[in-house]
Design a protein around this motif. Structure first.
Motif, PDB file in Angstrom:
ATOM      1  N   GLN A  89       1.057   7.234  -6.241  1.00 32.76           N
ATOM      2  CA  GLN A  89      -0.081   8.165  -6.344  1.00 32.76           C
ATOM      3  C   GLN A  89       0.375   9.596  -6.100  1.00 32.76           C
ATOM      4  O   GLN A  89      -0.035  10.516  -6.803  1.00 32.76           O
ATOM      5  CB  GLN A  89      -1.174   7.782  -5.330  1.00 32.76           C
ATOM      6  N   ARG A  90       1.220   9.791  -5.129  1.00 34.06           N
ATOM      7  CA  ARG A  90       1.703  11.154  -4.820  1.00 34.06           C
ATOM      8  C   ARG A  90       2.451  11.751  -5.998  1.00 34.06           C
ATOM      9  O   ARG A  90       2.263  12.916  -6.333  1.00 34.06           O
ATOM     10  CB  ARG A  90       2.630  11.107  -3.621  1.00 34.06           C
TER      11      ARG A  90
ATOM     12  N   ALA B 111       0.834  -1.211   0.000  1.00 34.60           N
ATOM     13  CA  ALA B 111       0.000   0.000   0.000  1.00 34.60           C
ATOM     14  C   ALA B 111       0.866   1.258   0.000  1.00 34.60           C
ATOM     15  O   ALA B 111       0.562   2.235  -0.680  1.00 34.60           O
ATOM     16  CB  ALA B 111      -0.933  -0.010   1.210  1.00 34.60           C
ATOM     17  N   THR B 112       1.968   1.213   0.752  1.00 32.59           N
ATOM     18  CA  THR B 112       2.863   2.377   0.810  1.00 32.59           C
ATOM     19  C   THR B 112       3.468   2.653  -0.561  1.00 32.59           C
ATOM     20  O   THR B 112       3.580   3.806  -0.993  1.00 32.59           O
ATOM     21  CB  THR B 112       3.981   2.130   1.850  1.00 32.59           C
TER      22      THR B 112
ATOM     23  N   ASP C  94      -6.807  -3.672   3.810  1.00 33.34           N
ATOM     24  CA  ASP C  94      -5.967  -4.066   2.670  1.00 33.34           C
ATOM     25  C   ASP C  94      -5.161  -2.875   2.160  1.00 33.34           C
ATOM     26  O   ASP C  94      -4.128  -3.046   1.517  1.00 33.34           O
ATOM     27  CB  ASP C  94      -6.841  -4.595   1.516  1.00 33.34           C
ATOM     28  N   ASN C  95      -5.671  -1.671   2.386  1.00 28.38           N
ATOM     29  CA  ASN C  95      -5.012  -0.486   1.845  1.00 28.38           C
ATOM     30  C   ASN C  95      -4.502   0.479   2.913  1.00 28.38           C
ATOM     31  O   ASN C  95      -3.857   1.461   2.580  1.00 28.38           O
ATOM     32  CB  ASN C  95      -5.983   0.250   0.914  1.00 28.38           C
ATOM     33  N   CYS C  96      -4.814   0.190   4.183  1.00 23.78           N
ATOM     34  CA  CYS C  96      -4.374   1.072   5.269  1.00 23.78           C
ATOM     35  C   CYS C  96      -2.868   0.902   5.494  1.00 23.78           C
ATOM     36  O   CYS C  96      -2.374  -0.229   5.533  1.00 23.78           O
ATOM     37  CB  CYS C  96      -5.128   0.735   6.548  1.00 23.78           C
ATOM     38  N   ILE C  97      -2.152   2.011   5.629  1.00 23.44           N
ATOM     39  CA  ILE C  97      -0.711   1.920   5.872  1.00 23.44           C
ATOM     40  C   ILE C  97      -0.374   2.155   7.342  1.00 23.44           C
ATOM     41  O   ILE C  97       0.780   2.283   7.702  1.00 23.44           O
ATOM     42  CB  ILE C  97       0.074   2.896   4.965  1.00 23.44           C
TER      43      ILE C  97
ATOM     44  N   PRO D 165      -3.958   9.496   3.496  1.00 17.78           N
ATOM     45  CA  PRO D 165      -3.224   9.749   2.255  1.00 17.78           C
ATOM     46  C   PRO D 165      -3.432   8.689   1.166  1.00 17.78           C
ATOM     47  O   PRO D 165      -2.892   8.823   0.074  1.00 17.78           O
ATOM     48  CB  PRO D 165      -1.774   9.729   2.733  1.00 17.78           C
ATOM     49  N   VAL D 166      -4.208   7.641   1.450  1.00 11.43           N
ATOM     50  CA  VAL D 166      -4.296   6.512   0.511  1.00 11.43           C
ATOM     51  C   VAL D 166      -5.530   6.629  -0.377  1.00 11.43           C
ATOM     52  O   VAL D 166      -6.644   6.781   0.123  1.00 11.43           O
ATOM     53  CB  VAL D 166      -4.359   5.167   1.287  1.00 11.43           C
ATOM     54  N   LEU D 167      -5.336   6.528  -1.689  1.00 13.16           N
ATOM     55  CA  LEU D 167      -6.468   6.546  -2.634  1.00 13.16           C
ATOM     56  C   LEU D 167      -6.764   5.122  -3.080  1.00 13.16           C
ATOM     57  O   LEU D 167      -5.857   4.391  -3.476  1.00 13.16           O
ATOM     58  CB  LEU D 167      -6.129   7.407  -3.854  1.00 13.16           C
TER      59      LEU D 167
ATOM     60  N   ARG E 165       2.078   1.997  -3.386  1.00  8.27           N
ATOM     61  CA  ARG E 165       1.006   2.611  -4.208  1.00  8.27           C
ATOM     62  C   ARG E 165       0.825   4.082  -3.841  1.00  8.27           C
ATOM     63  O   ARG E 165       0.640   4.924  -4.714  1.00  8.27           O
ATOM     64  CB  ARG E 165      -0.318   1.855  -4.001  1.00  8.27           C
ATOM     65  N   VAL E 166       0.888   4.369  -2.538  1.00  8.89           N
ATOM     66  CA  VAL E 166       0.717   5.769  -2.096  1.00  8.89           C
ATOM     67  C   VAL E 166       1.810   6.653  -2.682  1.00  8.89           C
ATOM     68  O   VAL E 166       1.546   7.762  -3.152  1.00  8.89           O
ATOM     69  CB  VAL E 166       0.718   5.854  -0.548  1.00  8.89           C
TER      70      VAL E 166
END
Lengths: 111, 428
Positions: A36-37, A29-30, B156-159, B122-124, A32-33
């Motif tokens: 995205q940024r 996820a990090t 699943d998407n939380c950091i 911050p997660v999309l 991907r973030v």
């Protein structure tokens, strides 16, 4: 269940352990973030001094056109991009102001 | 809001869509204590996700929201959202349901729905509630008129950056929340688990979701909704306002190859409705509907069909065989015409909508002894004289759980199921 807010020491320690158990998910996820940024930053920079359509934004940023539209729809939802006048079959977009309390995406850090 | 404890009710309603809410309200008004168990984080079902309804073109959320609010505030109704019913078994005169409360990671008693957490996250993540055409955050409230207005975290998407917990004014975020199992006991139950659209991936000939600008009718509902992803109708491929839009009927229904031989009953009418809404949103656009037969069987439906024809919607009699990507995001439709010219024809459109059929959203197998029919919907034992009766004593069925049906029929059937349950409860 014990009080585990992230503010106290016990909470911080518990959060650390939780991060360890979800290590792989968080890493994915990090990543991907971060991507995205970069992409949001490229879109915002392209809109800094001009109003552009989605295909023009895609050409300016080098991103796939459907991905640009996805970001535009999302940033519009959070007030960071505004819809401008129509140009042919497309709409132009310009920068707006993020809602109060929402930080700029590029200023954020993950951990 | 129901607390997560083992509790006893008169009736249990499985599913918080329009049929479930209608059944629950009918029973609650007769002074029965009702538990509504909903798998999603909000009640409202499919109907709250629609733009308008046929044939009246009433705003869907304007009709559904008052029902949702009425159920949420009714003193005889307890809502159990984000819960899965894992088992339902009869123990003497009682029906005992094993419920799994999924983790929201947000304390619903503390959350005030301010969305500060959502703004800070911050997660999309692709937002399924908007057809995937825009993003939500990893912590989010499902949609603007969700009930309850409570956030949840998508792990699943939380950091685990901690930002949502820090900004929450009521300290509602709890990263350590665990799923919880509990039991609900009732004397009667109404199954109102609704439907899902046939998965797009199942139909090879229509591109399995890989052709740009081929979308589902439920995605088109979001494009037409006032609070949709673009606030207008645009092509998801490039943001172009489409000039030519086509609907493909019987996409999945009446199709032995997909194991769905039945007619889904609502696709003709929802396609006509969407076509009419499109002609209002895009007055210069050409709109075509490729169909085998138009089934306009309900009250006012035939007039609705004729109005669409008068508005200029082009009804093309022919079965679409293949879809291919065309130039600049266009979609080529190869179809067998059943009109005067006949033969295989090819047409190109800016945007193609698949009128997907309906399949059951819930399978009782392994959870309870309810039987299903050959179509996999809940089996009714007296389909002519008592269409809400199942083969499990004290368990009734309403809405699309028993087979494809429109909103009007679902509400009527929910009323009937509530009356059957009421009669059953009165005999206890």
């Amino acid at each position: 269940m014990p009080d585990k807010t992230v503010e106290n020491e016990a909470g911080k320690e518990a959060l650390k352990k939780l991060r360890a158990t979800r290590k792989d998910q968080i890493a994915a996820a990090t990543s991907r973030v971060k991507e995205q940024r970069r992409e949001v930053k490229a879109i915002k920079e392209s809109l800094a001094d001009s109003e552009l359509t989605v295909p023009e934004l895609a050409a300016a940023t080098g991103l796939p056109v459907d991905q640009v539209l996805w970001y535009v729809a999302t940033l519009k939802k959070y007030g960071e991009i505004l819809e401008g006048p129509k140009a042919g079959s497309y709409f132009r977009y310009r920068l707006g102001q993020p809602p109060a309390g929402e930080p700029e995406a590029e200023q954020e850090s993950t951990n | 809001m129901g607390s997560r404890q083992n509790r006893r009710f008169d009736a249990l309603v499985l599913g918080g869509g329009i049929a479930g809410l209608e059944a629950a309200l009918n029973l609650a008004e007769q002074n029965f204590a009702v538990a509504v168990v909903e798998k999603d984080a909000s009640i409202g079902g499919k109907m709250i996700r629609l733009s308008k309804v046929f044939p009246t073109l009433d705003c869907s959320s304007c009709i559904t929201t008052p029902k949702m609010a009425a159920a949420a505030h009714h003193p005889n109704i307890a809502l159990f959202t984000y819960c899965e019913m894992q088992t339902l078994e009869r123990r003497g005169e009682d029906l005992v349901a094993g419920i799994l409360q999924k983790s929201r990671y947000v304390d619903v008693e503390k959350c005030i729905g301010c969305r500060q957490c959502e703004y800070q996250c911050p997660v999309l993540v692709p937002d399924a509630e908007q057809g995937g055409f825009a993003a939500r955050k990893a912590i989010y409230i499902p949609f603007s008129n969700a009930i309850p207005q409570k956030a949840l975290i998508d792990t699943d998407n939380c950091i685990l950056c901690g930002r949502c917990a820090k900004v929450c004014p009521t300290q509602a975020v709890n990263y350590f929340e665990q799923p919880e199992e509990f039991h609900l006991t009732a004397a009667a139950a109404v199954i109102a688990t609704g439907f899902e659209a046939i998965p797009l991936e199942d139909k090879v000939q229509y591109g399995q979701g890989r052709i740009p600008n081929v979308i589902t009718a439920l995605q088109m509902e979001r494009l037409l909704a006032p609070h949709g992803p673009y606030n207008r109708v645009l092509r998801p491929y490039d943001g172009m306002e489409p000039d030519s839009i086509a609907f493909i009927q019987c996409a999945g229904s009446r199709d032995q190859s997909l194991g769905v031989p039945y007619c889904s009953r609502v696709c003709c009418m929802y396609a006509i409705k969407e076509a009419m809404l499109l002609s209002g949103a895009l007055p210069l656009a050409d709109i075509a509907i490729y169909y085998m037969d138009i089934r306009a069987f309900g009250k006012g439906y035939e007039q609705f069909y004729q109005t669409a024809q008068a508005m200029g919607v082009n009804f093309v009699k022919g079965k679409a065989a293949y879809l291919d990507p065309g130039e600049n995001g266009a979609v080529r439709v190869r179809y067998e015409s059943q009109e005067a010219t006949g033969g295989v024809q090819v047409a190109e459109h800016d945007l193609v909508v698949l009128s997907l059929g309906l399949v059951p959203a819930w399978d009782p197998q392994g959870r309870c002894l309810l039987s299903t029919g050959g179509d996999k919907f809940i089996k009714t034992v007296k389909p002519k004289t008592a269409p809400t009766l199942t083969d499990l004593e004290g368990v009734f069925v309403a809405g699309a759980a028993a087979g494809p049906k429109d909103i009007v029929d679902s509400i009527a059937e929910a009323g009937a199921a509530a009356m059957e349950a009421s009669r059953y409860l009165s005999k206890q």
